[in-house]
Write an enzyme that holds these catalytic residues in place. Structure first.
Site, PDB file in Angstrom:
ATOM      1  N   LYS A  88      32.434  46.832  45.763  1.00 13.58           N
ATOM      2  CA  LYS A  88      32.456  45.370  45.652  1.00 13.58           C
ATOM      3  C   LYS A  88      31.351  44.768  46.517  1.00 13.58           C
ATOM      4  O   LYS A  88      30.933  45.376  47.497  1.00 13.58           O
ATOM      5  CB  LYS A  88      33.801  44.838  46.176  1.00 13.58           C
ATOM      6  CG  LYS A  88      34.986  45.112  45.278  1.00 13.58           C
ATOM      7  CD  LYS A  88      36.253  44.524  45.869  1.00 13.58           C
ATOM      8  CE  LYS A  88      37.463  44.797  44.990  1.00 13.58           C
ATOM      9  NZ  LYS A  88      37.406  44.169  43.667  1.00 13.58           N
ATOM     10  N   LYS A  99      51.927  47.300  43.557  1.00 11.73           N
ATOM     11  CA  LYS A  99      50.616  47.881  43.858  1.00 11.73           C
ATOM     12  C   LYS A  99      50.400  47.855  45.373  1.00 11.73           C
ATOM     13  O   LYS A  99      50.431  46.802  45.996  1.00 11.73           O
ATOM     14  CB  LYS A  99      49.511  47.077  43.151  1.00 11.73           C
ATOM     15  CG  LYS A  99      48.091  47.492  43.542  1.00 11.73           C
ATOM     16  CD  LYS A  99      47.020  46.726  42.761  1.00 11.73           C
ATOM     17  CE  LYS A  99      45.618  46.981  43.309  1.00 11.73           C
ATOM     18  NZ  LYS A  99      44.566  46.223  42.623  1.00 11.73           N
ATOM     19  N   ARG A 103      45.463  49.842  38.292  1.00 10.93           N
ATOM     20  CA  ARG A 103      46.138  50.386  37.102  1.00 10.93           C
ATOM     21  C   ARG A 103      46.315  51.898  37.207  1.00 10.93           C
ATOM     22  O   ARG A 103      47.218  52.472  36.615  1.00 10.93           O
ATOM     23  CB  ARG A 103      45.361  49.976  35.840  1.00 10.93           C
ATOM     24  CG  ARG A 103      43.939  50.458  35.788  1.00 10.93           C
ATOM     25  CD  ARG A 103      43.091  49.677  34.791  1.00 10.93           C
ATOM     26  NE  ARG A 103      42.591  48.415  35.348  1.00 10.93           N
ATOM     27  CZ  ARG A 103      41.857  47.545  34.672  1.00 10.93           C
ATOM     28  NH1 ARG A 103      41.533  47.789  33.424  1.00 10.93           N
ATOM     29  NH2 ARG A 103      41.447  46.428  35.246  1.00 10.93           N
ATOM     30  N   ASP A 137      40.883  47.652  49.313  1.00 10.49           N
ATOM     31  CA  ASP A 137      40.155  47.952  48.076  1.00 10.49           C
ATOM     32  C   ASP A 137      38.690  47.554  48.241  1.00 10.49           C
ATOM     33  O   ASP A 137      38.326  46.396  48.092  1.00 10.49           O
ATOM     34  CB  ASP A 137      40.801  47.170  46.915  1.00 10.49           C
ATOM     35  CG  ASP A 137      40.064  47.390  45.593  1.00 10.49           C
ATOM     36  OD1 ASP A 137      39.254  48.336  45.512  1.00 10.49           O
ATOM     37  OD2 ASP A 137      40.332  46.623  44.643  1.00 10.49           O
ATOM     38  N   ASP A 167      36.625  50.564  40.635  1.00 16.54           N
ATOM     39  CA  ASP A 167      37.248  49.354  41.172  1.00 16.54           C
ATOM     40  C   ASP A 167      38.472  48.934  40.351  1.00 16.54           C
ATOM     41  O   ASP A 167      39.233  48.071  40.763  1.00 16.54           O
ATOM     42  CB  ASP A 167      36.210  48.216  41.215  1.00 16.54           C
ATOM     43  CG  ASP A 167      36.628  47.076  42.136  1.00 16.54           C
ATOM     44  OD1 ASP A 167      37.610  47.255  42.883  1.00 16.54           O
ATOM     45  OD2 ASP A 167      35.959  46.028  42.102  1.00 16.54           O
ATOM     46  N   GLU A 202      41.236  50.323  40.131  1.00 20.82           N
ATOM     47  CA  GLU A 202      42.092  51.368  40.707  1.00 20.82           C
ATOM     48  C   GLU A 202      43.572  51.020  40.661  1.00 20.82           C
ATOM     49  O   GLU A 202      44.412  51.921  40.679  1.00 20.82           O
ATOM     50  CB  GLU A 202      41.666  51.630  42.169  1.00 20.82           C
ATOM     51  CG  GLU A 202      42.284  50.706  43.226  1.00 20.82           C
ATOM     52  CD  GLU A 202      41.912  49.241  43.068  1.00 20.82           C
ATOM     53  OE1 GLU A 202      40.894  48.957  42.414  1.00 20.82           O
ATOM     54  OE2 GLU A 202      42.641  48.378  43.581  1.00 20.82           O
ATOM     55  N   ASP A 261      45.307  43.504  49.001  1.00 17.59           N
ATOM     56  CA  ASP A 261      45.497  44.190  47.723  1.00 17.59           C
ATOM     57  C   ASP A 261      46.800  44.995  47.674  1.00 17.59           C
ATOM     58  O   ASP A 261      47.080  45.660  46.686  1.00 17.59           O
ATOM     59  CB  ASP A 261      44.283  45.078  47.409  1.00 17.59           C
ATOM     60  CG  ASP A 261      44.005  45.194  45.914  1.00 17.59           C
ATOM     61  OD1 ASP A 261      44.515  44.362  45.148  1.00 17.59           O
ATOM     62  OD2 ASP A 261      43.296  46.138  45.525  1.00 17.59           O
TER      63      ASP A 261
HETATM   64  N1  BES Z   1      42.146  44.152  43.581  1.00 15.52           N
HETATM   65  C1  BES Z   1      41.221  43.850  42.542  1.00 15.52           C
HETATM   66  C2  BES Z   1      41.581  42.578  41.801  1.00 15.52           C
HETATM   67  C3  BES Z   1      41.278  41.287  42.504  1.00 15.52           C
HETATM   68  C4  BES Z   1      40.000  40.780  42.522  1.00 15.52           C
HETATM   69  C5  BES Z   1      42.287  40.556  43.093  1.00 15.52           C
HETATM   70  C6  BES Z   1      39.739  39.564  43.131  1.00 15.52           C
HETATM   71  C7  BES Z   1      42.019  39.354  43.676  1.00 15.52           C
HETATM   72  C8  BES Z   1      40.746  38.858  43.715  1.00 15.52           C
HETATM   73  C9  BES Z   1      41.213  44.985  41.512  1.00 15.52           C
HETATM   74  O1  BES Z   1      41.422  46.238  42.014  1.00 15.52           O
HETATM   75  C10 BES Z   1      39.857  44.971  40.898  1.00 15.52           C
HETATM   76  O2  BES Z   1      38.927  45.228  41.598  1.00 15.52           O
HETATM   77  N2  BES Z   1      39.790  44.672  39.619  1.00 15.52           N
HETATM   78  C11 BES Z   1      38.562  44.603  38.921  1.00 15.52           C
HETATM   79  C12 BES Z   1      38.731  45.219  37.569  1.00 15.52           C
HETATM   80  C13 BES Z   1      37.452  45.413  36.817  1.00 15.52           C
HETATM   81  C14 BES Z   1      36.617  46.466  37.476  1.00 15.52           C
HETATM   82  C15 BES Z   1      37.786  45.789  35.402  1.00 15.52           C
HETATM   83  C16 BES Z   1      38.148  43.138  38.821  1.00 15.52           C
HETATM   84  O3  BES Z   1      39.018  42.293  38.594  1.00 15.52           O
HETATM   85  O4  BES Z   1      36.970  42.858  38.990  1.00 15.52           O
HETATM   86 ZN    ZN Z   2      42.509  46.363  43.713  1.00 14.13          ZN
HETATM   87 MN    MN Z   3      39.642  47.171  42.680  1.00 14.01          MN
END
Ligand code: BES
Ligand code: ZN
Ligand code: MN
Length: 481
Positions: free
Chosen positions: A263, A251, A337, A256, A333, A335, A274
């Site tokens: 966020k 990834k 996947r 992000d 968010d 993104e 990220d």
């Molecule tokens: N890059 C983030 C995941 C992440 C969050 C990594 C905190 C490390 C610390 C990912 O893109 C994301 O934002 N995931 C969301 C998914 C949700 C919207 C289903 C998350 O984990 O909140």
């Molecule tokens: Zn992310």
């Molecule tokens: Mn994200």
């Protein structure tokens, strides 16, 4: 930084020319007749030195050694864990601008895992980020000798650890760079630099090529940013062309912010990390160039920013992925996947033996496993077991997570074939279930490194994980051929 393993014990350690000597003293240390042994023996006897990991006794120009600075470091049981703690503490104690050549010597025969731990700990404790400092205070340490009386026994482990460190440091470096110094274009340039190494080639696709491939999910994420996306294809050719490759997918979200599903501001800076999955893929290729195993490996990196502009993808938008499946983007968010699913479909063309994707995918994985173990998902037990075992050997741990179909229920929607989110419960698993829809054609595993790729707080920075795990897995594949 150059590493060398030397077949020396305490006598050799006392005469070796170096700026600093770190002597790892285990609980069961048995003093020999030489001066340095006697010194250690006395220090233990008088309780001025304790053999517990982290306990140190620092000496300046002792008569018993050639080194200016000597640190006797308690190494506990001599296990990897204890040696790591000992080396981290000792290197912190001897770190100075004048430290160029360091000898880390085992005062008793070294376990393989402890040798690996020592190499990784020296690298970790001496790493210095400098890329965006106006007055860089870089690493002065240029030569690290590791002394062990049983050096020949542990040479293979040592070599692998050193090659892993080189790759992990590359991963760390790129993950640490701020997003404005590590754009998709710059990441692609770093990949192209790797192609100067033997057996490695690199191809970079831009927006036009990616559109032609029909990567609608990847493009949907990238469209909210002014930075053009890059799709990086790395190849390591260590075996005959006819041999099916392992594909690694990283990834590569260089920043992000969450997109329209933005966020919160606190800690948002950490989303420069990220692209740690992408950085780890780059790092693995760097390690492969050093180790030259007889296998073929393909690295795929979908790289873009997840930002917000007038073109940004909106919650509720439906896009068509390269696989043909339509996706309702309920949360912009989620993104990771979206960029990964198109890379997974692209991986089909290599008819791979296995595909392993690596991603800072979910905050839910951080809640589940913290910063100790990465989340491991695998569609086949053989692949899952091999990756788990590689993690144990490399001291880059992971933990198997489930993939029951019932976890995919939440991804159902009336507006597309699948939604990109499935509720908060089991969030790392629903993310994996989403990815799994794109992996029918090959054995597949997914490493969620959201908790392990970097550390937050005062010691904020990338860890270089899971380069060690992946390198170990690939080396084991090479041995099984
Ligand atoms: N890059 C983030 C995941 C992440 C969050 C990594 C905190 C490390 C610390 C990912 O893109 C994301 O934002 N995931 C969301 C998914 C949700 C919207 C289903 C998350 O984990 O909140
Ligand atoms: Zn992310
Ligand atoms: Mn994200």
């Amino acid at each position: 930084m150059n590493f060398e393993l030397k077949p020396i014990g305490l006598v050799g350690a006392s005469t070796e020319k170096c700026d600093a000597l770190v002597l790892l003293v285990p609980q069961d240390f048995k003093a020999g007749k030489d001066d340095l042994s006697e010194l250690v023996g006395q220090a233990l006897k008088s309780a001025d030195l304790e053999a517990k990991p982290g306990k140190l006794l620092s000496l300046y120009k002792p008569a018993q050694a050639h080194a200016t600075r000597v640190v006797l470091a308690g190494a506990g049981s001599g296990s990897a864990r204890d040696v790591r703690a000992a080396v981290v503490a000792a290197v912190a104690a001897v770190k100075s601008p004048s430290l160029k050549k360091l000898l880390v010597c085992f005062a008793a025969p070294a376990q393989e895992a402890a040798v690996r731990a020592a190499v990784m700990a020296v690298a970790d404790a001496s790493y210095a980020y400098t890329h965006t400092k106006s007055k860089p205070e870089g690493r002065t340490l240029s030569k690290v000798l590791v002394g062990a009386s049983n050096a020949t026994e542990v040479q293979t482990t040592f070599d692998r650890a050193v090659a892993t460190v080189v790759g992990a440091e590359m991963a760390k470096e790129w993950a640490n760079r701020p997003a404005n110094h590590a754009t998709p274009t710059l990441l692609a340039q770093a990949a192209q630099e790797l192609a100067k190494l033997s057996k490695i080639s690199c191809e970079v696709l831009g927006p036009k090529e990616v559109a032609k491939l029909g990567m609608g999910a990847f493009m949907a994420v990238a469209q909210g940013s002014d930075q053009p996306l890059r799709f990086i294809v790395l190849k390591y050719s260590g075996a005959a062309k006819s041999q099916a490759p392992t594909v690694l997918v990283g990834k590569g979200i260089t920043f992000d912010c969450g997109g329209i599903s933005i966020k919160p501001a606190p800690e948002m800076d950490e989303m420069k990390f990220d692209m740690s999955g992408a950085a780890s893929v780059l790092g693995v290729f760097r390690s492969l160039a050093a180790l030259k195993p007889a296998i073929n490996v393909v690295g795929l990196i979908p790289a873009c920013e997840n930002l917000i502009n007038g073109q940004a993808v909106k919650p509720g938008d439906v896009v068509t992925s390269m696989s043909g499946q339509t996706i309702e983007i309920l949360n912009t968010d989620a993104e990771g996947r979206l960029v990964l699913c198109d890379a997974l479909t692209y991986a089909e063309r290599f008819k791979p033996t296995a595909v392993v994707d690596v991603a800072t995918l979910t905050g839910a994985c951080v809640i589940a496993l913290g910063g100790v173990r990465s989340g491991l998902f695998a569609s086949q037990d053989a692949l899952g077991n091999a990756l788990f075992a590689a993690g144990e050997t490399a001291q880059d741990l992971c933990w198997r997570m489930p993939l029951d179909d019932d976890y995919a229920e939440g991804l159902k929607t009336g507006f597309a074939d699948v939604a990109n989110v499935g509720g908060r419960a089991g969030g790392s698993i629903t993310a994996a279930k989403f990815l799994q829809r794109f992996t029918e054609k090959f054995p597949w595993a997914h490493l969620d490194i959201a908790g392990t790729a970097w550390k937050s707080g005062a010691a904020k920075g990338a860890t270089g994980r899971p380069v060690g795990l992946l390198v170990e897995y690939l080396m084991a594949q090479a041995q099984n051929k």
